[in-house]
Design a protein around this motif. Structure first.
Motif, PDB file in Angstrom:
ATOM      1  N   VAL A 253     -33.515 121.560  84.753  1.00  0.00           N
ATOM      2  CA  VAL A 253     -33.158 120.175  84.480  1.00  0.00           C
ATOM      3  C   VAL A 253     -32.503 119.659  85.757  1.00  0.00           C
ATOM      4  O   VAL A 253     -31.590 120.288  86.287  1.00  0.00           O
ATOM      5  N   TYR A 254     -32.988 118.539  86.264  1.00  0.00           N
ATOM      6  CA  TYR A 254     -32.442 117.947  87.474  1.00  0.00           C
ATOM      7  C   TYR A 254     -31.564 116.757  87.105  1.00  0.00           C
ATOM      8  O   TYR A 254     -31.874 116.004  86.183  1.00  0.00           O
ATOM      9  N   TYR A 255     -30.486 116.608  87.846  1.00  0.00           N
ATOM     10  CA  TYR A 255     -29.529 115.528  87.596  1.00  0.00           C
ATOM     11  C   TYR A 255     -29.537 114.596  88.800  1.00  0.00           C
ATOM     12  O   TYR A 255     -29.348 115.035  89.935  1.00  0.00           O
ATOM     13  N   SER A 256     -29.754 113.321  88.556  1.00  0.00           N
ATOM     14  CA  SER A 256     -29.856 112.352  89.639  1.00  0.00           C
ATOM     15  C   SER A 256     -28.804 111.264  89.453  1.00  0.00           C
ATOM     16  O   SER A 256     -28.867 110.483  88.509  1.00  0.00           O
ATOM     17  N   GLY A 257     -27.826 111.234  90.359  1.00  0.00           N
ATOM     18  CA  GLY A 257     -26.811 110.187  90.303  1.00  0.00           C
ATOM     19  C   GLY A 257     -27.451 108.820  90.464  1.00  0.00           C
ATOM     20  O   GLY A 257     -28.274 108.613  91.366  1.00  0.00           O
ATOM     21  N   TYR A 258     -27.101 107.898  89.581  1.00  0.00           N
ATOM     22  CA  TYR A 258     -27.712 106.569  89.617  1.00  0.00           C
ATOM     23  C   TYR A 258     -27.386 105.861  90.933  1.00  0.00           C
ATOM     24  O   TYR A 258     -26.227 105.775  91.342  1.00  0.00           O
ATOM     25  N   VAL A 259     -28.426 105.350  91.579  1.00  0.00           N
ATOM     26  CA  VAL A 259     -28.282 104.625  92.840  1.00  0.00           C
ATOM     27  C   VAL A 259     -28.300 103.129  92.531  1.00  0.00           C
ATOM     28  O   VAL A 259     -29.343 102.596  92.121  1.00  0.00           O
ATOM     29  N   PRO A 260     -27.178 102.426  92.694  1.00  0.00           N
ATOM     30  CA  PRO A 260     -27.141 100.985  92.393  1.00  0.00           C
ATOM     31  C   PRO A 260     -28.003 100.200  93.380  1.00  0.00           C
ATOM     32  O   PRO A 260     -27.699 100.144  94.564  1.00  0.00           O
ATOM     33  N   MET A 261     -29.099  99.640  92.889  1.00  0.00           N
ATOM     34  CA  MET A 261     -30.017  98.926  93.783  1.00  0.00           C
ATOM     35  C   MET A 261     -30.554  97.647  93.150  1.00  0.00           C
ATOM     36  O   MET A 261     -31.219  96.860  93.814  1.00  0.00           O
ATOM     37  N   LEU A 262     -30.268  97.449  91.838  1.00  0.00           N
ATOM     38  CA  LEU A 262     -30.785  96.281  91.141  1.00  0.00           C
ATOM     39  C   LEU A 262     -29.660  95.573  90.389  1.00  0.00           C
ATOM     40  O   LEU A 262     -28.817  96.220  89.771  1.00  0.00           O
ATOM     41  N   GLU A 263     -29.665  94.267  90.442  1.00  0.00           N
ATOM     42  CA  GLU A 263     -28.688  93.476  89.696  1.00  0.00           C
ATOM     43  C   GLU A 263     -29.149  93.367  88.248  1.00  0.00           C
ATOM     44  O   GLU A 263     -30.247  92.886  87.967  1.00  0.00           O
ATOM     45  N   ASP A 264     -28.321  93.824  87.332  1.00  0.00           N
ATOM     46  CA  ASP A 264     -28.638  93.744  85.909  1.00  0.00           C
ATOM     47  C   ASP A 264     -27.345  93.951  85.135  1.00  0.00           C
ATOM     48  O   ASP A 264     -26.607  94.903  85.415  1.00  0.00           O
ATOM     49  N   LYS A 265     -27.062  93.098  84.182  1.00  0.00           N
ATOM     50  CA  LYS A 265     -25.804  93.185  83.445  1.00  0.00           C
ATOM     51  C   LYS A 265     -25.681  94.467  82.629  1.00  0.00           C
ATOM     52  O   LYS A 265     -24.592  94.859  82.227  1.00  0.00           O
ATOM     53  N   ARG A 266     -26.816  95.133  82.385  1.00  0.00           N
ATOM     54  CA  ARG A 266     -26.787  96.394  81.638  1.00  0.00           C
ATOM     55  C   ARG A 266     -26.424  97.585  82.513  1.00  0.00           C
ATOM     56  O   ARG A 266     -26.159  98.683  82.009  1.00  0.00           O
ATOM     57  N   LEU A 267     -26.444  97.391  83.815  1.00  0.00           N
ATOM     58  CA  LEU A 267     -26.243  98.484  84.767  1.00  0.00           C
ATOM     59  C   LEU A 267     -24.878  98.389  85.447  1.00  0.00           C
ATOM     60  O   LEU A 267     -24.253  97.329  85.452  1.00  0.00           O
TER      61      LEU A 267
END
Length: 419
Positions: A253-267
């Motif tokens: 199982v690979y774990y990938s830290g979320y890379v902030p690259m998109l504007e979205d109120k859910r993110l």
């Protein structure tokens, strides 16, 4: 062939593939025969390091970044205003063969945005692998991304030509996936995993009876989850991983830290940091479950739902269970030695072998490669160990931390060690 356009496609689709981290060690063993091209041994792929220290790589691309889905966390989502491109089957095959012959790569990692539907996309991926294997006799490593919703027939054909298959869970929980990718479902993702697991079991059984059985995904299957895009706890994430290890025989199982690259109120905010240290701690916890005999609910529980970012998970467990220490290194069971902070798998085997011939002390452990700056507080010998007196000290955690070197000086480091 239009080389400028091909180069532009390669730049676009290689860049789009960089967010998928589940492409390291293959574990495959596809030997070259009959004058074929390439040879896939049990080695790592895509700038991964093998046990003997070699760095190996692969061509890591998307077949296309056109996609019918609008997942909030994905740079290729249909509502994102980006350059779009698509390779033909022949272009991917030619790139793979030519890059291999120039010694740029040792294999292919091929994923894709989902265009039209799941079966059409998966069928195109399989055609690439089949053409490489049958027409070009390519025996290098091939990793194909399984497409959620693809039929069993296509998945079976994929397993005949690929060394490894993987399908990304993406968001660990159903609620999180519904929030960020409402068009997708975990059920559709899990279905191909179950099929691949059953085919792998069937292959092993047939291999016992028949001498020549076609290989089916000899390097098994893996998955990837995104960390930090939603509010799941680390406890939830490692329990999800544990479930898939136990029920789907996953290799990794690979774990990938979320890379902030998109504007979205859910993110998370686009200005937030990539959770690199948290990602690394999850890999360490995963290692404890797979190789050190720890259960998920031992590493974390409801009162401690997040991994300690200051110390590794094994040390954190030891600090919470001081009553189990110190451990006599000359008489303890293998299972208990595995739980001593600072002692890795290779050192455990060295200890078990060496103590047959002599009584071990701290100097012996140091020569074996044990991280004694941690281990010395948790072990005892026939002779006195002055460091064990600190276990009951109120400032025990602080004492250990002062004796350890700071491992993570750069929060933006591209690679962190596991232990």
């Amino acid at each position: 062939m239009n080389f400028p356009r091909l180069q532009e496609k390669l730049e676009i689709l290689a860049d789009a593939a960089k967010y998928d981290v589940s492409c390291s060690s293959s574990g495959g063993n596809r030997k070259n025969k009959n004058g074929g091209l390439g040879d896939s041994h049990a080695s790592g792929i895509c700038h991964s390091y093998t046990e003997d220290g070699r760095c190996v790589s692969l061509l890591k691309i998307l077949l296309t970044n056109h996609c019918i889905f609008d997942c909030a966390y994905c740079v290729s989502r249909k509502s994102n205003d980006i350059k779009r491109a698509a390779f033909t089957v022949e272009e991917v095959v030619d790139l793979t063969i030519n890059f291999y012959r120039r010694n740029y790569i040792e294999g292919l990692f091929l994923s894709s945005g989902i265009f039209k539907d799941a079966d059409t996309t998966m069928e195109r991926l399989v055609r690439v692998a089949k053409k490489l294997r049958t027409e070009h006799k390519f025996n290098g490593y091939i990793h194909l991304k399984s497409i959620p919703g693809a039929s069993d027939e296509i998945m079976k054909e994929a397993g005949l030509y690929a060394d490894r298959l993987s399908i990304n869970l993406e968001i660990p929980t159903t609620a999180g996936l519904k929030l960020l990718a409402p068009e997708k479902s975990h059920d559709e993702m899990i279905k191909p995993m179950g099929f691949i697991k059953n085919e792998l079991i069937l292959y092993k059984e047939e291999k016992k009876i028949f001498k020549n059985v076609p290989k089916f995904a000899p390097a098994g299957q893996s998955t990837q989850v995104i960390v930090g895009a939603t509010n799941e706890t680390d406890l939830k994430i490692i329990k999800v991983a544990d479930h898939f290890y136990k029920n789907f025989n996953l290799k990794r199982v690979y774990y990938s830290g979320y890379v902030p690259m998109l504007e979205d109120k859910r993110l998370p905010s686009i200005d937030s940091q990539v959770p690199m240290l948290r990602e690394n701690r999850l890999y360490q916890a995963d290692w404890l479950m797979r190789f050190y005999g720890f259960k998920a609910d031992e590493i974390l529980d409801q009162s401690n739902p997040f991994l300690d970012l200051e110390v590794d998970p094994k040390l954190a467990w030891a600090l919470r269970h001081r009553e189990q220490f110190p451990v006599n290194i000359n008489t303890a069971t293998k299972e208990m030695i595995f739980r001593i902070p600072g002692i890795g798998g290779k050192s455990v085997n060295k200890i078990l072998h060496a103590r047959k011939f002599q009584k071990l002390n701290l100097e012996h452990l140091k020569k074996m490669g044990v991280a004694t700056n941690r281990a010395k507080y948790f072990v005892e010998f026939e002779s006195q160990n002055v460091f064990t007196k600190y276990i009951d000290d109120f400032n025990f955690r602080k004492i250990i931390l002062q004796g350890m070197k700071l491992k993570f000086q750069n929060p933006h480091s591209q690679q962190l060690t596991l232990f």
